[in-house]
Write a protein that holds these residues in place. Sequence first.
Motif, mmCIF file in Angstrom:
data_model
loop_
_atom_site.group_PDB
_atom_site.id
_atom_site.type_symbol
_atom_site.label_atom_id
_atom_site.label_comp_id
_atom_site.label_asym_id
_atom_site.label_seq_id
_atom_site.Cartn_x
_atom_site.Cartn_y
_atom_site.Cartn_z
ATOM 1 N N GLN A 1 55.025 159.834 -22.370
ATOM 2 C CA GLN A 1 56.352 159.490 -22.522
ATOM 3 C C GLN A 1 57.324 159.812 -21.198
ATOM 4 N N GLN B 1 56.592 154.355 -32.889
ATOM 5 C CA GLN B 1 57.582 155.723 -32.212
ATOM 6 C C GLN B 1 57.627 156.440 -33.329
ATOM 7 N N HIS C 1 68.044 151.778 -29.973
ATOM 8 C CA HIS C 1 67.097 150.324 -29.813
ATOM 9 C C HIS C 1 66.963 149.564 -30.983
ATOM 10 N N SER D 1 56.605 148.191 -27.722
ATOM 11 C CA SER D 1 57.182 149.502 -28.282
ATOM 12 C C SER D 1 57.684 149.135 -29.774
ATOM 13 N N LEU E 1 62.184 160.484 -28.881
ATOM 14 C CA LEU E 1 61.492 159.085 -29.499
ATOM 15 C C LEU E 1 62.604 158.800 -30.697
ATOM 16 N N ARG F 1 60.553 156.084 -24.841
ATOM 17 C CA ARG F 1 59.586 155.546 -25.798
ATOM 18 C C ARG F 1 58.130 155.720 -25.492
ATOM 19 N N THR G 1 58.597 149.817 -33.479
ATOM 20 C CA THR G 1 59.277 151.104 -34.181
ATOM 21 C C THR G 1 58.406 151.896 -34.849
ATOM 22 N N TRP H 1 65.249 157.172 -29.065
ATOM 23 C CA TRP H 1 65.060 155.705 -28.475
ATOM 24 C C TRP H 1 65.101 154.611 -29.847
ATOM 25 N N GLY I 1 61.600 146.508 -32.877
ATOM 26 C CA GLY I 1 61.352 147.285 -31.950
ATOM 27 C C GLY I 1 61.668 146.318 -30.685
#
Length: 416
Positions: free
Chosen positions: A124, A162, A195, A157, A188, A133, A159, A191, A208
């Motif tokens: 990370q 994560q 996003h 990446s 995380l 992420r 979701t 993020w 994601g």
Amino acid sequence: MGTAEDRHGAVSRRAFAAALAAGTATAMLGGCSPGAPGTGDDGVDEDEAVARAYTFLDRRVDEAAGGTRQGLPRSYTGGWMETHHSTVAFTYDVALTVIAYCARGADADLRRADALAGTLLALQDGDPAGDGRIRQSYASGRVTAADGLPAVAAADSFTGAQAWTGLALLHAHRATGRAAHRTGALRLAGWIQDHTASATGTPGYTGGLPASGPALTWKSTEHNIDVAAFFGRLADVTGDRAWADRSAVATGFLDALWDADGPAFWTGTGTDGATVNRSPVPEDPQSWSFLATGDARHAGSLDWALGHLAARDGGFAGVSVSDADTSKVWFEGTAHMAAALRRRDGDGDREEADRLLATLREAQAHAPNADGYGIVAASSDGLRTGEGDTLYASLHTGTTAWFALAARGADPFLLD
């Protein structure tokens, strides 16, 4: 699309073909509960079966890392995946391994969990995006020359990965007390919120960011379950009410995707964030929803899965990945169901969970490519997920970790 792409080690044909060209089979994915295994009534000692499952995880972790942080355990060994050079560590599987180690909590378990969590934090921190992420998968047994950390295998990446990584870091924080694990989980979560939070259509969290191209705008029921649990546990750990409110947004999405006539959860939404995706209907939202929320209103999803996704193959009986193909048993999903039934604990649930766990012990000993320790992903090769992907009878860290958790009566979505 409305569901997680290629999660749980399902291999996308086009992604796998591209990976073969590079010599590596890559794919895309999605404190600890106490308990102890009991005695099986199928002639197989459950304590021994669980101990063997942990031995399998130990071997994969030590093979990759040698007791250091510079390595992640490969997700698959043996069978089709071995033949096709799959040395990938899927982030989801690594997270499950961390959580399974925390659930048993022996000194050696916590050392391995802490080391794996440390690798995830280093990845990370070192990610070129620099925004907190984690990536979908990494190369196991191959590190970059620059920093000695695993090289990225699939740069997406999504979701779910994560959220699962965040849950694993919270488990590691609870087990070890390391503040760095909580800090990584917060990054995380930030993020995900920055996003993927979306009020378009049905409010919730989107899929994601792929490795290239625009952000995914569909919403997955499974991903929102992951986010609801992760944010809820983060609220518990930090005392920050904002995370509880955000967890409630994801839970609201689940309510919107609930079909009381099923009763079951639909898969998710289309790219507009509103149109309901009704096919295929997967197993994991049915079991994970109850594990994550304990909501009695939706407890019937377990019965729907047992009835509509029942699968038999090669002498094994459990559930499949989705209603698109019930010709083979998905052993990971079978473990999901055992864990969820044990948590629901209604009339006959304990007996049904025991039956499913007996199937998993039998698979540990006798499934194709079995080694007596790990558990393969599918009862035989060629199980279709309904999303254009396929599962194989290869030994799988994720399936093995889920078996260990279910047999111990542990719920990975909870910290205690």
